[in-house]
Design a protein around this motif. Structure first.
Motif, PDB file in Angstrom:
ATOM      1  N   ASP A 166     -21.068  23.840 -13.176  1.00 24.82           N
ATOM      2  CA  ASP A 166     -20.973  22.755 -12.196  1.00 24.82           C
ATOM      3  C   ASP A 166     -21.528  21.474 -12.813  1.00 24.82           C
ATOM      4  O   ASP A 166     -22.452  21.503 -13.634  1.00 24.82           O
ATOM      5  CB  ASP A 166     -21.775  23.089 -10.934  1.00 24.82           C
TER       6      ASP A 166
ATOM      7  N   TYR B 259     -22.831  13.822  -6.101  1.00 27.53           N
ATOM      8  CA  TYR B 259     -21.538  14.503  -6.208  1.00 27.53           C
ATOM      9  C   TYR B 259     -21.721  15.815  -6.967  1.00 27.53           C
ATOM     10  O   TYR B 259     -22.475  15.873  -7.939  1.00 27.53           O
ATOM     11  CB  TYR B 259     -20.528  13.650  -6.975  1.00 27.53           C
TER      12      TYR B 259
ATOM     13  N   ASN C 153     -19.140  18.349  -8.907  1.00 27.36           N
ATOM     14  CA  ASN C 153     -17.746  18.489  -9.352  1.00 27.36           C
ATOM     15  C   ASN C 153     -16.856  17.437  -8.685  1.00 27.36           C
ATOM     16  O   ASN C 153     -15.748  17.733  -8.201  1.00 27.36           O
ATOM     17  CB  ASN C 153     -17.238  19.899  -9.065  1.00 27.36           C
ATOM     18  N   ASP C 154     -17.378  16.202  -8.645  1.00 27.50           N
ATOM     19  CA  ASP C 154     -16.687  15.026  -8.099  1.00 27.50           C
ATOM     20  C   ASP C 154     -16.473  15.083  -6.587  1.00 27.50           C
ATOM     21  O   ASP C 154     -15.756  14.239  -6.032  1.00 27.50           O
ATOM     22  CB  ASP C 154     -15.334  14.805  -8.798  1.00 27.50           C
ATOM     23  N   LYS C 155     -17.086  16.020  -5.899  1.00 31.88           N
ATOM     24  CA  LYS C 155     -17.036  16.066  -4.437  1.00 31.88           C
ATOM     25  C   LYS C 155     -18.328  15.483  -3.889  1.00 31.88           C
ATOM     26  O   LYS C 155     -19.417  15.910  -4.240  1.00 31.88           O
ATOM     27  CB  LYS C 155     -16.856  17.506  -3.937  1.00 31.88           C
ATOM     28  N   LEU C 156     -18.195  14.488  -3.002  1.00 29.24           N
ATOM     29  CA  LEU C 156     -19.366  13.834  -2.435  1.00 29.24           C
ATOM     30  C   LEU C 156     -20.106  14.805  -1.518  1.00 29.24           C
ATOM     31  O   LEU C 156     -19.554  15.309  -0.541  1.00 29.24           O
ATOM     32  CB  LEU C 156     -18.946  12.593  -1.648  1.00 29.24           C
ATOM     33  N   MET C 157     -21.372  15.067  -1.853  1.00 27.64           N
ATOM     34  CA  MET C 157     -22.192  15.980  -1.062  1.00 27.64           C
ATOM     35  C   MET C 157     -23.263  15.240  -0.258  1.00 27.64           C
ATOM     36  O   MET C 157     -23.535  15.580   0.887  1.00 27.64           O
ATOM     37  CB  MET C 157     -22.864  17.007  -1.982  1.00 27.64           C
TER      38      MET C 157
ATOM     39  N   GLN D 196     -26.129   8.441  -3.474  1.00 28.16           N
ATOM     40  CA  GLN D 196     -25.068   9.440  -3.408  1.00 28.16           C
ATOM     41  C   GLN D 196     -25.309  10.558  -4.411  1.00 28.16           C
ATOM     42  O   GLN D 196     -25.953  10.351  -5.441  1.00 28.16           O
ATOM     43  CB  GLN D 196     -23.687   8.816  -3.696  1.00 28.16           C
TER      44      GLN D 196
ATOM     45  N   ASN E  87     -24.655  11.367   0.931  1.00 24.46           N
ATOM     46  CA  ASN E  87     -24.323   9.943   1.037  1.00 24.46           C
ATOM     47  C   ASN E  87     -25.298   9.341   2.041  1.00 24.46           C
ATOM     48  O   ASN E  87     -25.098   9.443   3.246  1.00 24.46           O
ATOM     49  CB  ASN E  87     -22.884   9.754   1.499  1.00 24.46           C
TER      50      ASN E  87
END
Length: 282
Positions: free
Chosen positions: A263, A204, A206-210, A202, A212
């Motif tokens: 970021d 991320y 900024n804590d957003k999953l990009m 995985q 996976n």
């Protein structure tokens, strides 16, 4: 075993990670480098493991360095995930797509990502890294390739897409900017990985999953890559091979999304630990 390095940039020392604690082995080994891997250093290290508690602990404040010393080569495999090829709208390669990036891109897992001057397209790529365990040249079969793998690690193949794709020539200048290849936090020896061909991964921003993905979607697996490369060049002990990235890179989004100052990127691969980097301007 989990091999680590620690200390200031340019003065890193070798160690191991045991039960979450870092141990300093610099009194016995010079570094996790070509000489170590090529001369059966892994075997010597295994013999020492029963006495590992007797070695000094490393202070928590000590920087985590790249898990291996600066390699002779950083070799990369492009478009090596079937789902990433689909995302890119490109055909499945019939042979591995190979390029290299500068060996001075290799830095620690928590060092900053430096966004180059004049960059507008700095992108992320979580990748499984292979560290070559001994010199490999003209291997006779894929079956023997596993003997030449020293270990695996998390590798962040940072890219500048405009430099890579729009400025002419090969991909090198879009891949070789400062700090464009954090590796670690540790190198895991193959005996600790049950199935390297089925590891979740995985990334991320900024804590957003990009991203996976899973290594099960690799078109050419690790053994195939080692065998293939050995037909064209000598792989030297300590070299790093980046094996490709799953879908979810910024370049593939509509519209594209790229990294900018401040970021924060986190990347992880099952069994191989987690990295974290903050983006800064050059």
């Amino acid at each position: 075993m989990k091999l680590i390095r620690f200390g200031e940039i340019g003065n890193e020392k070798p160690g191991v990670l045991i039960d979450g604690k870092r141990k300093d082995l610099s009194s016995v080994f010079n570094d996790w480098d070509n000489n170590f891997f090529q001369n059966k250093g892994i075997d010597r290290l295994k013999e020492m493991m029963p006495d590992i508690d007797s070695f000094p602990a490393i202070k928590d404040s000590e920087r985590w360095g790249a898990c291996v010393a600066r390699p002779g080569k950083v070799i990369c495999v492009g478009l090596n995930y079937s789902d990433h090829a689909e995302e890119s709208g490109m055909a499945i390669p019939k042979e591995p797509i190979i390029f290299q990036k500068g060996s001075n891109t290799v830095v620690g897992p928590y060092d900053d990502i430096i966004i180059p001057r004049n960059s507008e397209c700095t992108d992320w790529e979580v990748e499984l890294g292979i560290v070559v365990g001994k010199n490999a040249r003209y291997l006779k079969s894929v079956d023997e390739a596993n003997e030449y793998i020293g270990g695996y690690c998390v590798s962040h193949d940072v890219s500048e897409r405009a430099f890579q794709l729009e400025r002419g020539g090969q991909w090198t200048k879009g891949k070789s900017c400062d700090n464009f290849n954090p590796i670690g936090p540790f190198l895991v020896t193959p005996d600790e990985i049950e199935n390297v061909n089925d590891l979740s991964m995985q990334l991320y921003v900024n804590d957003k999953l990009m991203q996976n993905g899973s290594t099960k979607y690799m078109i050419f697996n690790c053994d195939n890559i080692i065998y293939y490369l050995s037909q064209f060049m000598t792989l030297e002990a300590g070299d790093i091979i980046n094996t490709g990235t799953p879908p979810g890179v910024g370049f593939g989004m509509k519209p594209p999304v790229y990294l900018k100052k401040d970021d924060v990127v986190r990347i992880m691969i099952e069994g191989l630990g987690e990295q974290k980097q903050t983006c800064v301007n050059a």
